[in-house]
Design a protein around this motif. Sequence first.
Motif, PDB file in Angstrom:
ATOM      1  N   GLU A   1     -14.083  -2.579   3.177  1.00  0.00           N
ATOM      2  CA  GLU A   1     -14.110  -1.061   3.652  1.00  0.00           C
ATOM      3  C   GLU A   1     -15.583  -0.618   3.460  1.00  0.00           C
ATOM      4  O   GLU A   1     -16.316  -0.047   4.484  1.00  0.00           O
ATOM      5  CB  GLU A   1     -13.293  -0.122   2.905  1.00  0.00           C
ATOM      6  N   GLN A   2     -16.308  -1.147   2.224  1.00  0.00           N
ATOM      7  CA  GLN A   2     -17.752  -0.623   2.178  1.00  0.00           C
ATOM      8  C   GLN A   2     -18.730  -1.294   3.247  1.00  0.00           C
ATOM      9  O   GLN A   2     -19.501  -0.845   3.680  1.00  0.00           O
ATOM     10  CB  GLN A   2     -18.181  -1.177   0.546  1.00  0.00           C
TER      11      GLN A   2
ATOM     12  N   ARG B   1      -6.428  -4.755  -3.657  1.00  0.00           N
ATOM     13  CA  ARG B   1      -7.157  -3.301  -3.576  1.00  0.00           C
ATOM     14  C   ARG B   1      -8.788  -3.628  -3.565  1.00  0.00           C
ATOM     15  O   ARG B   1      -9.498  -3.066  -3.008  1.00  0.00           O
ATOM     16  CB  ARG B   1      -6.731  -2.350  -4.457  1.00  0.00           C
TER      17      ARG B   1
ATOM     18  N   ASP C   1     -11.322  -2.544  -0.959  1.00  0.00           N
ATOM     19  CA  ASP C   1     -12.402  -1.842  -1.107  1.00  0.00           C
ATOM     20  C   ASP C   1     -14.017  -2.356  -0.744  1.00  0.00           C
ATOM     21  O   ASP C   1     -14.423  -1.744  -0.177  1.00  0.00           O
ATOM     22  CB  ASP C   1     -12.567  -1.226  -2.686  1.00  0.00           C
ATOM     23  N   GLN C   2     -14.115  -3.589  -1.039  1.00  0.00           N
ATOM     24  CA  GLN C   2     -15.291  -4.308  -0.647  1.00  0.00           C
ATOM     25  C   GLN C   2     -15.446  -4.457   0.761  1.00  0.00           C
ATOM     26  O   GLN C   2     -16.493  -4.173   1.381  1.00  0.00           O
ATOM     27  CB  GLN C   2     -15.442  -5.608  -1.485  1.00  0.00           C
TER      28      GLN C   2
ATOM     29  N   TYR D   1       0.855  -1.202  -0.012  1.00  0.00           N
ATOM     30  CA  TYR D   1       0.259   0.029  -0.123  1.00  0.00           C
ATOM     31  C   TYR D   1       0.817   1.099  -0.068  1.00  0.00           C
ATOM     32  O   TYR D   1       0.801   2.201  -0.623  1.00  0.00           O
ATOM     33  CB  TYR D   1      -0.986  -0.221   1.192  1.00  0.00           C
TER      34      TYR D   1
END
Length: 127
Positions: free
Chosen positions: A99-100, A92, A96-97, A28
Amino acid sequence: MLYRPFENRLNVHLAEHQLYRAQWTILYYLANKGPATLVEVSQYMGVEKPTVTRTMSRLEELGYVEHVPGKDKREKRMQLSVVGKQVYTDVRVTIDQFEQEILEGITEQEQIEMIRIMENIRNNITK
């Protein structure tokens, strides 16, 4: 009460990509900051340089990172390799999924406020 459940779920998602948290943190950092020295990465992670050296060596064995010639031959700058960039992109999507999922029901304004508050807490801790 939040840290351990978050870490446990994150590690499950990272395991899908055969990565550990420390490895992901380095990927990251390099993806977002560009080439960096081991000292820069260790300061970002808040860990000792030998810890970063071991993790970086493993990422190098996997072909995810590579040396970048620096101004000083003693300076060890690392960057994502072509394979590392692809791995970062793949992971990533998973992150991202995740985090959603964990931010469900929290408005964008609440998220911005939470980030501001967490930054203030971090700054108070590191004074």
